[in-house]
Structures are given as structure tokens and as C-alpha cells.
Design a protein around this motif. Sequence first.
Motif, short mmCIF file in Angstrom:
data_model
loop_
_atom_site.label_atom_id
_atom_site.label_comp_id
_atom_site.label_asym_id
_atom_site.label_seq_id
_atom_site.Cartn_x
_atom_site.Cartn_y
_atom_site.Cartn_z
N ILE A 82 -51.63 53.18 51.49
CA ILE A 82 -52.56 52.36 52.44
C ILE A 82 -52.45 50.89 52.46
CG2 ILE A 82 -54.40 52.46 50.75
CD1 ILE A 82 -56.27 52.37 53.10
N ALA A 83 -52.37 50.36 53.56
CA ALA A 83 -52.32 48.76 53.44
C ALA A 83 -53.50 48.33 53.43
CB ALA A 83 -51.91 48.38 54.96
N PRO A 84 -53.74 47.38 52.47
CA PRO A 84 -55.09 46.74 52.12
C PRO A 84 -55.57 46.10 53.18
CG PRO A 84 -53.42 46.14 50.40
CD PRO A 84 -52.71 46.93 51.42
N THR A 85 -56.76 46.45 53.60
CA THR A 85 -57.49 45.66 54.52
C THR A 85 -57.94 44.20 54.50
OG1 THR A 85 -59.62 46.60 53.61
CG2 THR A 85 -58.63 47.96 55.28
N LYS A 86 -58.09 43.76 55.56
CA LYS A 86 -58.39 42.21 55.53
C LYS A 86 -59.72 42.05 54.84
CE LYS A 86 -59.20 38.17 58.40
NZ LYS A 86 -59.39 37.79 59.83
N ASN A 87 -60.68 43.04 55.14
CA ASN A 87 -61.92 42.78 54.35
C ASN A 87 -61.85 43.75 53.22
OD1 ASN A 87 -64.59 43.31 53.37
ND2 ASN A 87 -65.48 43.51 55.32
N ILE A 88 -61.97 43.54 51.84
CA ILE A 88 -61.22 43.96 50.87
C ILE A 88 -62.47 44.91 50.65
CG2 ILE A 88 -62.30 42.36 48.94
CD1 ILE A 88 -59.07 44.60 48.77
N CYS A 166 -50.29 54.93 65.45
CA CYS A 166 -50.94 54.90 66.83
C CYS A 166 -50.12 54.84 68.08
CB CYS A 166 -51.96 53.81 66.86
SG CYS A 166 -53.47 53.94 65.63
N GLU A 167 -48.86 54.58 67.79
CA GLU A 167 -47.90 54.64 68.79
C GLU A 167 -47.85 55.95 69.58
OE1 GLU A 167 -45.39 52.10 69.67
OE2 GLU A 167 -46.86 50.80 68.48
N ASP A 193 -51.76 48.44 62.91
CA ASP A 193 -50.61 49.45 62.83
C ASP A 193 -49.35 49.18 62.38
OD1 ASP A 193 -50.00 52.11 63.26
OD2 ASP A 193 -49.86 52.24 65.44
N PHE A 194 -48.63 50.16 62.02
CA PHE A 194 -47.30 49.93 61.77
C PHE A 194 -46.43 49.13 62.74
CE2 PHE A 194 -48.47 53.33 59.19
CZ PHE A 194 -48.22 53.01 57.71
N SER A 195 -45.38 48.61 62.65
CA SER A 195 -44.48 47.92 63.79
C SER A 195 -43.52 49.02 64.03
CB SER A 195 -43.87 46.84 62.99
OG SER A 195 -42.85 47.27 62.22
N PRO A 196 -43.07 49.06 65.28
CA PRO A 196 -42.06 50.10 65.68
C PRO A 196 -40.84 50.34 64.77
CG PRO A 196 -42.79 48.78 67.68
CD PRO A 196 -43.47 48.14 66.23
N LYS A 197 -40.49 49.27 63.95
CA LYS A 197 -39.35 49.42 63.06
C LYS A 197 -39.84 50.01 61.83
CE LYS A 197 -35.31 47.93 61.43
NZ LYS A 197 -35.49 48.11 59.82
N THR A 211 -51.01 62.95 63.71
CA THR A 211 -52.22 62.42 64.32
C THR A 211 -53.53 62.73 63.50
OG1 THR A 211 -53.66 62.42 66.59
CG2 THR A 211 -52.30 64.67 65.97
N LEU A 212 -54.33 62.05 63.52
CA LEU A 212 -55.66 62.15 62.88
C LEU A 212 -56.60 62.45 63.72
CD1 LEU A 212 -55.35 59.78 59.74
CD2 LEU A 212 -54.85 62.38 59.75
N GLY A 213 -56.49 62.81 65.05
CA GLY A 213 -57.62 63.15 66.12
C GLY A 213 -57.45 62.12 67.25
N GLN A 214 -58.18 62.21 68.12
CA GLN A 214 -58.27 61.35 69.35
C GLN A 214 -58.87 60.10 69.20
OE1 GLN A 214 -56.52 62.73 72.08
NE2 GLN A 214 -56.02 64.21 70.39
N SER A 215 -59.68 59.82 68.31
CA SER A 215 -60.32 58.59 68.19
C SER A 215 -59.46 57.59 67.40
CB SER A 215 -61.65 58.73 67.22
OG SER A 215 -62.41 59.50 68.00
N ARG A 216 -59.51 56.43 67.72
CA ARG A 216 -58.88 55.20 67.20
C ARG A 216 -59.72 54.78 65.86
NH1 ARG A 216 -57.54 49.97 70.43
NH2 ARG A 216 -59.87 49.72 70.25
N LEU A 217 -59.14 55.16 64.82
CA LEU A 217 -59.85 54.99 63.34
C LEU A 217 -59.53 53.52 62.81
CD1 LEU A 217 -59.48 58.62 62.09
CD2 LEU A 217 -61.28 57.70 63.41
N ARG A 218 -60.54 52.91 61.87
CA ARG A 218 -60.18 51.96 61.04
C ARG A 218 -58.94 52.38 59.86
NH1 ARG A 218 -63.59 47.39 61.46
NH2 ARG A 218 -65.66 47.68 62.44
N THR A 219 -58.43 51.47 59.39
CA THR A 219 -57.47 51.69 58.28
C THR A 219 -58.28 52.62 57.37
OG1 THR A 219 -56.26 49.72 58.67
CG2 THR A 219 -56.06 51.00 56.50
N GLU A 220 -59.31 52.32 56.68
CA GLU A 220 -60.04 52.92 55.70
C GLU A 220 -60.50 54.08 56.16
OE1 GLU A 220 -63.19 50.49 57.46
OE2 GLU A 220 -60.98 50.31 57.19
N THR A 221 -60.87 54.34 57.18
CA THR A 221 -61.47 55.55 57.88
C THR A 221 -60.27 56.76 57.99
OG1 THR A 221 -62.98 54.27 59.09
CG2 THR A 221 -62.92 56.84 59.88
#
Length: 236
Positions: A82-88, A166-167, A193-197, A211-221
Amino acid sequence: MHLFYTPDIEPSHPQYFLSEEESKHAVRVLRLNVGDKVQLIDGRGGLYTAEIKDAHPKRTILQITDVVTGFNKRNHYLHIAIAPTKNIERLEWFLEKATEIGIDEISLIICQRSERKEAKVDRLNKIITSAIKQSLKAYHPILNEPEPLSKLLSRSFDGQKFIAHCEESDKSNLKQDISLNGKYLILIGPEGDFSPKEIEDALHNDFKAITLGQSRLRTETAALEACFEVNFLNRE
């Protein structure tokens, strides 16, 4: 029964000396005394029952009365990168809840769009330790130091590999693809999100898009959703 995390305990030794910090907590805070029973976990699957023989605030002596190895060992291995979130605090929340649900290894990955490129692993490990004590887990998840995503992609992994992004592209879901009782590595990207590269590189290294579902989820979610799905699908 009060529980202590004792990673240096040896199953073959009949006695164990609590550290000064844990001894002070046991005697001064919890008011434990000679004859009281406690439980110990070693983070390697061992669950111990012990009796206090000397309630010393600096070096409490415990007599081991019972040892269970492989306590609640799970039937699969889950590694989430997981990429560390801006808010730790959001990452801390994920670590706590994922540990309670069940996870074996966490890697912190630095991506092209990462807003946070460092994390204090010692502090994060304390949160994991607290969570295993809360949820009575005998296995302590491994937490790896932050590293570039490219380094993780270059290493081999003996199991199924997935990337959640999310692409717009062809994606499956874990229920369709997962082989039960296996090993899994799942990539969760940063807030942007990840870059296309990065997605292309992951697919090139045999990761499968999910996919983890239809909703746009936060990183930690998203990471916790992946953790829950894997554990639910492998539930005996």
C-alpha cells in the motif's frame, strides 16, 4: 486474562522475565500479583499461559504453565502493498483494522503520485502490536520499510499477484480469480491512483487487474476491502 507481547520468549524455557516496561505495567498499572495468571504471545504463533512468581516492577518472573503453537494459524498468506497516505492516521487505521481481521505482511510502496514518501515504521509497528493484543493474534504481521514500487515489482512472489486500480480497463474480481488456501500479493495505490506506466509495469510482471466494487474508495478503505475479501473467501 491480561495479555503481553513477548517476541523473545522461547517455548523450551520454563520461566520468562518480563521487560522493565512490561513489568512496571503489570505491577503498577494492572496491579497483578503473585499467583495471577497471564497470557503471552510471541508473534510467531505461540500462545503461552503463565503464572506470576515474583511481581517485581522492574523484572517480573513468570512460570510458563502451558504452550500452544500455531495458535489460530490461518489457511492462507496475505501480503498487501500500500502507498502511505498523505494523512498518516489513515494508514494507521488500516494497519490496526487489517491486523484485527487478518494479514501477514504489509509493504509500504512509493509511487509516482505518492504525496507521502516516508513513514515511521517503529511507530506503525507499535500500532500493529497493540492490534494483535486486542484481537488475540499470535502472529505478528511483517511491516516492510518504504521502497519504490519498481523494487517490489522486480522481486519474485510465490503466489497470486493482483493490482487494484481505477483506470478503465478489463478487470476481474477476487471471487472469480482467487485460488483458495493460497498466497496473495495485492497492490493498492496512492490517493491519485497508480500511473498508467505503473499499471503497465505491474501487468508486465504478471499482476492481474482487479476491481474492488463500483465505489471510488480511499486508499486505506480499498486496502481494507481487499483484506476483508481475501479473508472472507478463505473462511473455513
